[in-house]
Design an enzyme around this catalytic site. Structure first.
Site, PDB file in Angstrom:
ATOM      1  N   ARG A   1       0.832  -1.223   0.000  1.00 43.12           N
ATOM      2  CA  ARG A   1       0.000   0.000   0.000  1.00 43.12           C
ATOM      3  C   ARG A   1       0.859   1.263   0.000  1.00 43.12           C
ATOM      4  O   ARG A   1       0.530   2.260   0.640  1.00 43.12           O
ATOM      5  CB  ARG A   1      -0.950   0.030   1.211  1.00 43.12           C
ATOM      6  CG  ARG A   1      -1.888  -1.130   1.312  1.00 43.12           C
ATOM      7  CD  ARG A   1      -2.882  -1.210   0.147  1.00 43.12           C
ATOM      8  NE  ARG A   1      -3.756  -2.335   0.340  1.00 43.12           N
ATOM      9  CZ  ARG A   1      -3.479  -3.574  -0.091  1.00 43.12           C
ATOM     10  NH1 ARG A   1      -2.371  -3.816  -0.780  1.00 43.12           N
ATOM     11  NH2 ARG A   1      -4.319  -4.547   0.138  1.00 43.12           N
TER      12      ARG A   1
ATOM     13  N   SER B   1     -10.502  -0.814   3.923  1.00 38.98           N
ATOM     14  CA  SER B   1      -9.662  -0.927   5.127  1.00 38.98           C
ATOM     15  C   SER B   1      -9.145   0.454   5.522  1.00 38.98           C
ATOM     16  O   SER B   1      -8.509   1.129   4.719  1.00 38.98           O
ATOM     17  CB  SER B   1      -8.448  -1.816   4.849  1.00 38.98           C
ATOM     18  OG  SER B   1      -8.885  -3.072   4.433  1.00 38.98           O
TER      19      SER B   1
ATOM     20  N   GLU C   1      -4.439   3.579   6.311  1.00 34.64           N
ATOM     21  CA  GLU C   1      -4.295   3.365   4.867  1.00 34.64           C
ATOM     22  C   GLU C   1      -4.990   4.513   4.104  1.00 34.64           C
ATOM     23  O   GLU C   1      -4.547   4.931   3.046  1.00 34.64           O
ATOM     24  CB  GLU C   1      -4.929   2.017   4.497  1.00 34.64           C
ATOM     25  CG  GLU C   1      -4.837   1.694   3.033  1.00 34.64           C
ATOM     26  CD  GLU C   1      -5.379   0.297   2.702  1.00 34.64           C
ATOM     27  OE1 GLU C   1      -5.145  -0.651   3.478  1.00 34.64           O
ATOM     28  OE2 GLU C   1      -6.039   0.177   1.658  1.00 34.64           O
TER      29      GLU C   1
HETATM   30  C1  LIG Z   1     -15.446  -0.855  -0.192  1.00 30.86           C
HETATM   31  C2  LIG Z   1     -14.003  -0.555  -0.494  1.00 30.86           C
HETATM   32  C3  LIG Z   1     -13.110  -1.591  -0.671  1.00 30.86           C
HETATM   33  C4  LIG Z   1     -11.760  -1.332  -0.963  1.00 30.86           C
HETATM   34  N1  LIG Z   1     -10.924  -2.382  -1.141  1.00 30.86           N
HETATM   35  C5  LIG Z   1      -9.628  -2.168  -1.445  1.00 30.86           C
HETATM   36  C6  LIG Z   1      -8.743  -3.261  -1.670  1.00 30.86           C
HETATM   37  O1  LIG Z   1      -9.137  -4.415  -1.629  1.00 30.86           O
HETATM   38  N2  LIG Z   1      -7.447  -2.995  -1.945  1.00 30.86           N
HETATM   39  C7  LIG Z   1      -6.976  -1.720  -2.035  1.00 30.86           C
HETATM   40  O2  LIG Z   1      -5.766  -1.545  -2.289  1.00 30.86           O
HETATM   41  N3  LIG Z   1      -7.793  -0.645  -1.830  1.00 30.86           N
HETATM   42  C8  LIG Z   1      -9.099  -0.843  -1.546  1.00 30.86           C
HETATM   43  N4  LIG Z   1      -9.940   0.221  -1.331  1.00 30.86           N
HETATM   44  C9  LIG Z   1      -9.402   1.588  -1.381  1.00 30.86           C
HETATM   45  C10 LIG Z   1      -9.594   2.299  -2.749  1.00 30.86           C
HETATM   46  O3  LIG Z   1     -10.566   1.656  -3.517  1.00 30.86           O
HETATM   47  C11 LIG Z   1      -8.292   2.330  -3.554  1.00 30.86           C
HETATM   48  O4  LIG Z   1      -7.267   2.925  -2.799  1.00 30.86           O
HETATM   49  C12 LIG Z   1      -8.460   3.115  -4.864  1.00 30.86           C
HETATM   50  O5  LIG Z   1      -7.305   2.965  -5.656  1.00 30.86           O
HETATM   51  C13 LIG Z   1      -8.717   4.589  -4.664  1.00 30.86           C
HETATM   52  O6  LIG Z   1      -9.017   5.141  -5.917  1.00 30.86           O
HETATM   53  P1  LIG Z   1      -9.775   6.504  -6.076  1.00 30.86           P
HETATM   54  O7  LIG Z   1      -9.777   6.845  -7.528  1.00 30.86           O
HETATM   55  O8  LIG Z   1     -11.091   6.445  -5.420  1.00 30.86           O
HETATM   56  O9  LIG Z   1      -8.795   7.491  -5.294  1.00 30.86           O
HETATM   57  P2  LIG Z   1      -9.181   8.793  -4.441  1.00 30.86           P
HETATM   58  O10 LIG Z   1      -9.795   8.376  -3.155  1.00 30.86           O
HETATM   59  O11 LIG Z   1      -9.921   9.758  -5.272  1.00 30.86           O
HETATM   60  O12 LIG Z   1      -7.723   9.359  -4.154  1.00 30.86           O
HETATM   61  C14 LIG Z   1      -6.835   8.693  -3.298  1.00 30.86           C
HETATM   62  C15 LIG Z   1      -5.523   9.507  -3.226  1.00 30.86           C
HETATM   63  O13 LIG Z   1      -4.902   9.496  -4.491  1.00 30.86           O
HETATM   64  C16 LIG Z   1      -4.795  10.801  -5.038  1.00 30.86           C
HETATM   65  N5  LIG Z   1      -5.097  10.688  -6.467  1.00 30.86           N
HETATM   66  C17 LIG Z   1      -6.168  10.089  -7.019  1.00 30.86           C
HETATM   67  N6  LIG Z   1      -6.072  10.103  -8.356  1.00 30.86           N
HETATM   68  C18 LIG Z   1      -4.906  10.731  -8.653  1.00 30.86           C
HETATM   69  C19 LIG Z   1      -4.249  11.069  -9.869  1.00 30.86           C
HETATM   70  N7  LIG Z   1      -4.748  10.762 -11.065  1.00 30.86           N
HETATM   71  N8  LIG Z   1      -3.058  11.737  -9.791  1.00 30.86           N
HETATM   72  C20 LIG Z   1      -2.516  12.067  -8.592  1.00 30.86           C
HETATM   73  N9  LIG Z   1      -3.106  11.777  -7.417  1.00 30.86           N
HETATM   74  C21 LIG Z   1      -4.288  11.112  -7.447  1.00 30.86           C
HETATM   75  C22 LIG Z   1      -5.792  11.661  -4.270  1.00 30.86           C
HETATM   76  O14 LIG Z   1      -5.365  13.003  -4.221  1.00 30.86           O
HETATM   77  C23 LIG Z   1      -5.774  10.989  -2.904  1.00 30.86           C
HETATM   78  O15 LIG Z   1      -4.671  11.447  -2.153  1.00 30.86           O
HETATM   79  C24 LIG Z   1     -11.304   0.005  -1.057  1.00 30.86           C
HETATM   80  C25 LIG Z   1     -12.215   1.056  -0.890  1.00 30.86           C
HETATM   81  C26 LIG Z   1     -13.556   0.782  -0.627  1.00 30.86           C
HETATM   82  C27 LIG Z   1     -14.523   1.925  -0.476  1.00 30.86           C
END
Ligand SMILES: Cc1cc2nc3c(=O)[nH]c(=O)nc-3n(C[C@H](O)[C@H](O)[C@H](O)COP(=O)(O)OP(=O)(O)OC[C@H]3O[C@@H](n4cnc5c(N)ncnc54)[C@H](O)[C@@H]3O)c2cc1C
Length: 338
Positions: free
Chosen positions: A164, A238, A334
């Protein structure tokens, strides 16, 4: 491009936290991003880059530009006897990308089915599940330096992926906007079913001949039955990371807590199940107001409706302290606290 002012970010974060952004815009190309960066610079409001909002906890109103990455497109850029190389825009939905691979029987990301969020955030924390991390299929990404206004390519080594973790959460935190990511998928897939309940689920499904599609569906079934759906109960998956400790620390914990759960790692360390420790501290199913610790998954903090980001953060702090007191282990969050 659409510019909006004073908008609620509630629909834009999976925790469903109701804070406002003073300025909001989305971009679909590098040119639009450059324009927006120039505006936010001129106004001295450093931008916050938003993907799907599924890994953030918003704790206050944002008096800045929130820039939502909507750069789309999935392109096959190369193919050889063994692999297909797909370049996906950062604004593509991650699960949609996985489904594209599954549909074509290209292997490597099927165990990562149904992880919320966008492709652009997948390298941020090297997303992982069911024994696979994106680093296993990652080739390279293109990112734009926010202040130097430069396009930079990162290969696997440059990203320094860990559990992570990546350079984008550490050394280059808040410096780059990720624009697209290239993944390498196998034409002759190697099935990975050893982790968690995948094999059990495949049996329950009556699968006789293993396939990418069957594994993906098994993962989807398990995740749907275990994890709260953010469209019903706000959460970001998580909230804490599992915690890596030296073998010695694990053995001493085992003496005091014989049931302690730990997974041996390649480097000799042991990864402690943070959920188990949180549960032992009595938090599983805890609820105060609308902030809580999920009843089936102690690692997942939830918003039952109107919790504020501050309330959820305060709960996470209490959990951290109680785990530290009981196990002398300092858990790490995380989720990105904004
Ligand atoms: C129900 C649930 C289950 C999940 N299960 C998992 C799992 O099994 N494994 C896992 O690893 N994660 C899991 N996650 C966490 C999440 O899905 C991941 O971390 C995912 O990659 C986040 O993507 P996002 O586009 O929503 O990012 P965001 O929440 O929009 O952003 C996260 C961070 O990244 C930055 N960011 C986003 N996009 C960019 C970009 N293009 N350029 C620069 N910075 C950027 C943002 O500024 C922020 O700091 C889960 C979440 C939920 C709600």
């Amino acid at each position: 491009m659409q510019f909006r002012e004073n908008i609620s970010l509630k629909p834009f974060n999976s925790f469903g936290i109701a804070v406002n952004a003073s300025h909001f815009a989305s971009f679909q190309s590098l040119e639009e991003l450059e324009e927006l960066l120039a505006i936010s610079d001129a106004e001295n409001k450093p931008p916050f880059i938003l993907g799907g909002g599924s890994n953030i906890l918003l704790t206050e109103d944002l008096d800045q530009w929130v820039l939502k990455n909507e750069m789309k497109g999935i392109e096959k850029i190369k193919e050889d006897d063994d692999f297909v190389y797909l370049k996906a825009g950062a604004g593509e939905n991650w699960h949609g990308f996985v489904m594209e691979c599954v549909k074509n029987n290209w292997g490597g990301v099927e165990n990562l089915s149904l992880i919320p969020g966008n492709v652009g955030a997948s390298p941020m924390q090297n997303i992982g599940a069911y024994g696979v991390e994106i680093k296993d299929a990652f080739v390279e990404l293109e990112a734009f330096h926010r202040t130097e206004r430069q396009l930079v390519r990162f290969n696997l080594k440059d990203c320094d992926f860990g559990y992570r973790e990546s350079v984008f959460k550490q050394r280059y935190k808040d410096q780059f906007v990720l624009l697209n990511v290239t993944y390498r998928l196998r034409k002759q897939p190697i099935f990975n079913t050893s982790y968690g309940a995948i094999e059990e689920e495949l049996r329950r499904m009556g699968v006789e001949s293993l396939s990418i599609a069957a594994i993906s569906q098994a993962v989807i079934n398990i995740r749907t039955s275990k994890l709260p759906d953010p469209t019903i109960i706000g959460n970001a998956g998580s909230f804490f990371k599992n915690h890596e400790v030296e073998q010695g620390k694990f053995l001493s914990l085992k003496k005091d807590f014989p049931a302690v759960l730990g997974y041996p790692m390649a480097d000799g360390k042991v990864k402690l199940a943070a959920g188990w420790m949180i549960e032992q501290c009595g938090w599983k199913g805890f609820r105060r107001g609308d902030a809580g610790c999920h009843e089936r998954q102690a690692l997942v903090l939830v918003n039952y409706g109107r919790a504020t980001g501050e309330e959820i953060f305060a709960l996470s702090e209490e959990i951290l302290q109680s785990v530290s007191k009981k196990f002398d282990v300092t858990l790490q969050r995380e989720v990105n606290i904004i």
